[in-house]
Design an enzyme around this catalytic site. Structure first.
Site, PDB file in Angstrom:
ATOM      1  NE  ARG A  37     -55.135 -37.683  49.903  1.00 52.29           N
ATOM      2  CZ  ARG A  37     -56.365 -37.848  49.397  1.00 52.29           C
ATOM      3  NH1 ARG A  37     -56.948 -39.021  49.438  1.00 52.29           N
ATOM      4  NH2 ARG A  37     -56.996 -36.828  48.837  1.00 52.29           N
ATOM      5  CE  LYS A  63     -40.085 -51.013  65.876  1.00 53.33           C
ATOM      6  NZ  LYS A  63     -41.236 -50.262  65.475  1.00 53.33           N
ATOM      7  CG  ASP A 120     -46.923 -57.037  63.575  1.00 57.52           C
ATOM      8  OD1 ASP A 120     -45.808 -57.141  63.034  1.00 57.52           O
ATOM      9  OD2 ASP A 120     -47.262 -56.040  64.234  1.00 57.52           O
ATOM     10  CE1 TYR A 135     -45.180 -50.816  69.689  1.00 57.20           C
ATOM     11  CE2 TYR A 135     -47.028 -50.550  68.191  1.00 57.20           C
ATOM     12  CZ  TYR A 135     -45.984 -50.013  68.916  1.00 57.20           C
ATOM     13  OH  TYR A 135     -45.743 -48.670  68.863  1.00 57.20           O
TER      14      TYR A 135
END
Ligand SMILES: Cc1ncc(COP(=O)(O)O)c(C=O)c1O
Length: 386
Positions: free
Chosen positions: A57, A204, A179, A108
């Protein structure tokens, strides 16, 4: 960042190349005898101690490869996350209670929902602005802790004056997060303009094949990087090594895909502008678009999403989306295949977005094939009124 960021020598070597070469060359294993040309998929939940990784992790060699590739494009040390939303949540999670955030009123839906929740729970005060209205942004950032920028915005495709608003925010110690999902680092690099963090939905364009969900954060601020790394560790918002490997493989063709998708997008935007079923086209690459001059002044392209409003309202727009055979009726964007949807089919879509707006993510297919399909679907959409 997770295990070993690229050595300074690798960074210097890559920086002599253009971004078109770096998407191919960055994040490769060191050239030693019998080393693979690609990183391995590092399937380990733990590592022999003592060492720099410790646990799955905290780090992973496959993450490091993708992180160093994104670092070479965005110009900041990078952390990969389980999704774009995990990356956005990590940034918002490190803000203190009561922080003032200035954010675009269009963006978004996931980000907008998180901001709304932060406001409603009293965790943050959010001041919404028209991000393309520079004067409004400059007035609102006074006293804020964070300026959250999405540009071009999803799905309105408004373009912020990034160089001006980032510099203004930094001059008064306001943190800046961008972003950069819609533009990609081939089109704009906000860290070079002074932004503190750049976020991606790697789902994306960077992955590019609609087959993984991933996110990233890049920053040049080591203290911030450590806090975000801690947020990733503690929330456990970590990606699987296989997905990361797939994303790195997709990244190799980012420049080719973007070149083709952007040229298709411009051609389709031009053709849509004179289609009888279309009321209005939004694409910053169109010379007639209100954001064209701003986009041209600092962006190295206009992206490959085109939004447009269909005559006949929401039902006509739905009929168009359901009628296409090549363009898939699906949400998301940035893949090799073209997708479209009426954005208001999602209840979280902003009220400032028209109900008849279709967001078209333009892929890399033959543009005439795309046009035949879009033209037929739009023509059919108009039969709805009859
Ligand atoms: C601009 C933008 N940012 C972030 C996200 C969220 O990314 P993800 O779906 O990878 O969590 C999206 C998703 O559509 C997006 O369009």
């Amino acid at each position: 960042m997770s295990t070993d960021q690229p050595a300074n020598a690798e960074r210097d070597y890559l920086s002599s190349f253009t971004a078109h070469t770096r998407v191919v060359a960055a994040g490769r294993p060191a050239r030693e005898s019998d080393a693979g040309v690609n990183p391995s998929i590092d399937l380990n939940s733990t590592f022999i101690a003592p060492g720099s990784v410790g646990y799955g992790r905290y780090g992973n060699q496959t993450w490091s490869a993708l992180e160093s590739a994104i670092e070479s494009l965005e110009g900041g040390k990078t952390l990969v996350f389980a999704s774009g939303m995990a990356a956005i949540s990590a940034v918002l999670s490190i803000l203190p209670k009561g922080a003032v955030i200035v954010a675009s009123r269009n963006g978004y839906t996931g980000t907008m929902t998180l901001l709304k929740r932060a406001q409603e729970s009293g965790h943050a005060e959010v001041r919404y602005v028209d991000i393309a209205n520079t004067q409004e942004v400059l007035a609102e950032i006074k006293g804020a802790m964070l300026l959250w920028i999405e540009s071009p915005t999803n799905p309105a495709l408004e373009v912020a004056d990034l160089p001006t608003i980032i510099a203004a925010a930094k001059s008064i110690n306001v943190g800046v997060a961008v972003d950069n999902t819609f533009a990609t680092p081939l089109v704009q690099t906000p860290l070079a303009m002074g932004a503190d963090v750049v976020i991606h939905s790697l789902t994306k364009y960077i992955s590019g094949h609609s087959d993984v969900i991933l996110g990233s954060i890049s920053t040049n601020d080591d203290a911030l990087l450590n806090r975000l790394n801690d947020a990733r560790k503690m929330a456990g918002a970590i990606p699987g090594p296989f997905e990361v490997w797939i994303a790195l493989r997709g990244l190799r063709t980012l420049a080719l895909r973007m070149d083709r998708a952007q040229s298709n997008a411009l051609e389709l935007a031009i053709r849509l502008s004179s289609h009888p079923a279309v009321e209005k086209v939004r694409y910053p690459g169109l010379a007639t678009d209100p954001h064209h001059a701003m986009a041209k002044s600092f962006m190295k392209g206009f992206g490959a999403v085109v939004s447009f409003d269909v005559k006949g309202g929401a039902q006509a727009a739905d009929l168009a989306c359901e009628s296409s055979e090549l363009v898939a009726f699906a949400t998301s964007l940035g893949g090799v295949e073209s997708l479209w949807e009426r954005r208001h089919r999602w209840s979280a879509e902003s009220p400032t977005i028209p109900t008849n707006l279709i967001r078209l993510s333009v892929g890399i297919e033959d543009v005439d094939d795309l046009w035949r399909d879009i033209d037929a679907a739009l023509t059919k959409s108009q039969t709805f009124q009859k």
